[in-house]
Design a protein around this motif. Structure first.
Motif, short mmCIF file in Angstrom:
data_model
loop_
_atom_site.label_atom_id
_atom_site.label_comp_id
_atom_site.label_asym_id
_atom_site.label_seq_id
_atom_site.Cartn_x
_atom_site.Cartn_y
_atom_site.Cartn_z
N HIS A 319 0.87 -1.34 -0.18
CA HIS A 319 -0.05 -0.11 -0.02
C HIS A 319 0.68 1.32 -0.02
O HIS A 319 0.50 2.25 -0.65
CB HIS A 319 -0.90 0.06 1.26
N LEU A 320 1.94 1.24 0.61
CA LEU A 320 2.87 2.35 0.63
C LEU A 320 3.73 2.76 -0.47
O LEU A 320 3.62 3.97 -1.06
CB LEU A 320 3.95 2.19 1.91
N LEU A 321 4.07 1.91 -1.19
CA LEU A 321 4.90 2.02 -2.42
C LEU A 321 4.15 1.67 -3.82
O LEU A 321 4.57 2.49 -4.75
CB LEU A 321 5.90 0.80 -2.14
N SER A 322 3.08 1.22 -3.71
CA SER A 322 2.18 0.89 -5.14
C SER A 322 1.40 2.30 -5.63
O SER A 322 0.83 2.14 -6.61
CB SER A 322 1.22 -0.23 -5.13
N HIS A 323 1.24 3.13 -4.65
CA HIS A 323 0.93 4.48 -5.02
C HIS A 323 1.61 5.62 -4.97
O HIS A 323 1.17 6.52 -5.17
CB HIS A 323 -0.42 4.68 -3.95
N LEU A 324 3.02 5.44 -5.32
CA LEU A 324 3.83 6.46 -5.39
C LEU A 324 3.60 7.04 -7.13
O LEU A 324 3.15 6.36 -7.70
CB LEU A 324 5.11 5.80 -5.61
N PRO A 325 3.82 8.23 -7.17
CA PRO A 325 3.49 9.11 -8.21
C PRO A 325 4.61 8.53 -9.30
O PRO A 325 5.78 8.24 -9.06
CB PRO A 325 3.90 10.66 -7.93
N GLY A 326 4.47 8.55 -10.66
CA GLY A 326 5.39 8.18 -11.48
C GLY A 326 5.46 6.71 -12.01
O GLY A 326 5.99 6.32 -12.69
N GLY A 327 4.49 6.07 -11.48
CA GLY A 327 4.25 4.57 -11.69
C GLY A 327 5.65 3.82 -11.47
O GLY A 327 6.28 3.76 -10.45
N GLN A 328 6.05 2.97 -12.70
CA GLN A 328 7.22 2.24 -12.42
C GLN A 328 8.60 2.86 -12.21
O GLN A 328 9.27 2.87 -11.37
CB GLN A 328 7.50 1.29 -13.78
N THR A 329 8.71 4.03 -12.90
CA THR A 329 9.99 4.85 -12.86
C THR A 329 9.68 5.47 -11.37
O THR A 329 11.16 5.56 -10.69
CB THR A 329 10.03 5.87 -13.77
N GLY A 330 8.79 5.99 -10.95
CA GLY A 330 8.86 6.63 -9.56
C GLY A 330 9.14 5.73 -8.36
O GLY A 330 9.78 6.01 -7.73
N PHE A 331 8.59 4.60 -8.61
CA PHE A 331 8.60 3.35 -7.65
C PHE A 331 10.41 2.92 -7.67
O PHE A 331 11.03 2.87 -6.34
CB PHE A 331 7.92 2.15 -7.86
N LEU A 332 10.84 2.80 -8.90
CA LEU A 332 12.36 2.55 -8.90
C LEU A 332 13.21 3.59 -8.26
O LEU A 332 14.30 3.15 -7.56
CB LEU A 332 12.84 2.05 -10.42
N VAL A 333 12.91 4.86 -8.81
CA VAL A 333 13.76 6.00 -8.20
C VAL A 333 13.69 6.15 -6.53
O VAL A 333 14.74 6.11 -5.92
CB VAL A 333 13.18 7.43 -8.81
N PHE A 334 12.47 5.94 -6.07
CA PHE A 334 12.34 5.80 -4.45
C PHE A 334 13.05 4.78 -3.81
O PHE A 334 13.69 5.07 -3.03
CB PHE A 334 10.74 5.78 -4.26
N VAL A 335 12.83 3.47 -4.49
CA VAL A 335 13.50 2.31 -4.07
C VAL A 335 15.12 2.54 -4.04
O VAL A 335 15.81 2.26 -2.98
CB VAL A 335 13.02 0.97 -4.70
N ASN A 336 15.41 2.95 -5.16
CA ASN A 336 17.03 3.26 -5.28
C ASN A 336 17.54 4.12 -4.44
O ASN A 336 18.75 4.20 -3.66
CB ASN A 336 17.38 3.41 -6.75
N ILE A 337 16.80 5.22 -4.09
CA ILE A 337 17.44 6.29 -2.99
C ILE A 337 17.19 5.64 -1.73
O ILE A 337 18.16 5.85 -0.76
CB ILE A 337 16.23 7.40 -3.04
N LEU A 377 19.18 -3.30 -8.31
CA LEU A 377 19.67 -3.17 -6.83
C LEU A 377 21.07 -3.75 -6.82
O LEU A 377 21.84 -3.16 -5.71
CB LEU A 377 18.87 -4.16 -6.12
N CYS A 378 21.65 -4.73 -7.38
CA CYS A 378 22.78 -5.05 -7.34
C CYS A 378 23.88 -3.88 -7.58
O CYS A 378 24.91 -3.72 -6.95
CB CYS A 378 23.11 -6.05 -8.27
N ILE A 379 23.40 -2.96 -8.63
CA ILE A 379 24.44 -1.85 -8.93
C ILE A 379 24.32 -0.67 -7.67
O ILE A 379 25.43 -0.33 -7.38
CB ILE A 379 23.95 -1.09 -10.30
N ASN A 380 23.09 -0.78 -7.22
CA ASN A 380 23.05 0.26 -6.18
C ASN A 380 23.85 -0.13 -4.76
O ASN A 380 24.32 0.66 -4.04
CB ASN A 380 21.50 0.50 -5.71
#
Length: 469
Positions: A319-337, A377-380
């Motif tokens: 619920h926290l992460l699937s409603h981030l703005p930007g869809g896939q890209t927004g999720f990936l940016v948030f997760v990598n940060i 994630l491995c790169i990060n």
């Protein structure tokens, strides 16, 4: 206390334990068991639910895929001590030595080769630091460039197959190690190119920081020099094929390839004339420590994740992460940060076992290719080795660097390379084909669209059903 409060309380309790300095494996187990017994007391689930725990622990200990970890660790520990890095670095350094930045190019290339045959950051950083750092200092390299390129080239090991991180991520994401290795090929090449472009830029705009070797330090060109390079490179290539080639060709599983790599590393040490019982005993001791650490963290993570699922923690994360703005890209940016900042405090194994199982269901729901997600994630996670002041690559380098090398220079020298790794994360987010291009595309048919029509047998003309006696 309501069920909705349990997931954030569990996550907060784990963070407090880790910040207090308790070992991750025991923190995970303690938090999981405490909240598990509390949940039984409050009626969120019954005692039978925790009965799944022994089965999960047995599943970890009987997992053939995880057996690859001690094999690859043993291979790296043997190669770290067998003297192969010396031949590679000295010969390659002489080949590139007469151009500005030549020694730095040699360190990057040898770091990639060592990464493909050792799989451990410590082995690469220590070997290259002990051999190349004194030479760079002697011939006037800028201290920050010299220490930065050695530390960064050692971290290539985290991404380039046969990386231990990719094995763990493949296990946690439910993807084959072969696919994870294939997906990492493109980003590995991109990382090497980015590093070499940085040295090229320095050699153009500040050539005094990366001077060429003076003529008196260069070996004469000819077969003796080429033979020195080949003597280190050919066995390495053979070992790389023995490990990675057999996986990609489908001739061996990762565990079988790891076993062959371990035997091959011992054979390589014998060929180098450096094999001894002491070497093998030290390598086996190092393997035992790393493998035990991984298994204990994984058991602790299993205790935590079982209880976390029991209190609907996965739905809370989703619920926290699937409603981030930007869809896939927004999720990936948030997760990598998020992972980037976690890497300041947690080891990459801890992140892989604690965080990745919580993120994977959300990534799957957003239709993100999990191999792409895992390689990202491995790169990060490479940055966890380069973060000042806690990066292990910086600690390894500090441990073997001469006293005249300032700790400040090691830390400041890591920052440009840390930025290059973050740039690579951005490139792979924007260009997923850098990962997916190397994967097997399969038949191109969606199984859900397949329809099988079986024609009914022809009935007799009188419409009677035939009988059989």
């Amino acid at each position: 206390m309501s069920l909705d409060m349990m997931p954030p309380l569990m996550f907060g309790g784990l963070v407090l334990f880790l910040l207090a300095g308790f070992p991750a494996a025991f923190s995970l187990s303690a938090v999981g068991l405490f909240f598990g017994f509390l949940s039984i007391e409050l009626g969120f689930f019954n005692q039978a639910f925790l009965g799944n725990l022994p089965l999960r622990v047995f599943g970890i200990l009987s997992n053939d895929l995880l057996l690859a970890i001690p094999f690859f660790t043993l291979m790296g520990a043997v190669l770290e001590r067998c003297g192969l890095a010396e031949d590679l670095l000295e010969g390659t350094g002489q080949l590139f030595g007469k151009i500005p930045g030549g020694l730095a190019y040699a360190v990057i290339l040898v770091g990639a080769v060592l990464g493909a045959i050792t799989g451990t950051v410590a082995a690469s950083v220590i070997a290259m630091g002990m051999i190349s750092l004194p030479i760079m200092m002697r011939y006037g390299y800028d201290m920050r460039i010299a220490t930065g390129v050695i530390a960064a080239s050692g971290t290539i090991t985290q991404l380039i197959p046969p990386s231990l991180v990719l094995i763990v991520l493949g296990d946690q994401l439910g993807k084959s190690v072969g696919d994870m290795y294939a997906g990492a090929i493109g980003p590995s090449i991109l990382q090497i190119v980015l590093f070499m472009l940085f040295i090229l830029g320095v050699s153009i705009f500040a050539p005094h920081k990366v001077p060429p070797l003076p003529p008196e330090a260069l070996s004469p060109r000819g077969w003796p020099l080429y033979w020195r390079v080949l003597k280190g490179m050919v066995p390495s290539i053979v070992l790389i094929f023995l490990v990675l080639g057999t996986i990609f060709l489908g001739l061996a599983t990762p565990t079988e390839a790891g076993a062959m790599g371990a035997v091959g590393s011992v054979g390589l040490a014998m060929a180098q004339g450096t094999y001894s019982w002491k070497l093998l005993r030290e390598a086996m001791g190092n393997t035992m420590r790393i493998t035990s650490m991984v298994i204990f963290i994984l058991i602790g993570a299993t205790v935590f994740s079982l209880v976390f699922q029991g209190v609907d923690g996965t739905h809370w994360i989703e619920h926290l992460l699937s409603h981030l703005p930007g869809g896939q890209t927004g999720f990936l940016v948030f997760v990598n940060i998020f992972v980037f900042f976690l890497a300041f405090f947690l080891d990459f194994f801890e992140i892989a076992f604690i965080v990745v199982p919580l993120l994977a269901p959300v990534a799957a729901k957003l239709d993100i290719n999990l191999v792409w997600f895992g390689v990202l994630l491995c790169i990060n996670l490479q940055t966890s080795f380069m973060h000042p002041p806690f990066g292990f690559a910086l600690f390894y380098l500090r441990g073997i660097a001469p006293k005249e090398v300032l700790t400040k220079d090691i830390y400041l020298g890591a920052i440009p390379w840390l930025a290059l790794q973050i740039i690579l994360v951005g490139i792979v987010i924007l260009w997923p084909e850098s990962v997916t291009y190397w994967l097997d595309s399969g038949t191109g048919v969606d199984p859900s669209t397949v329809r099988i029509d079986v024609p009914l047998p022809d009935l007799p003309e009188d419409d009677t059903v035939p009988t059989f006696r």
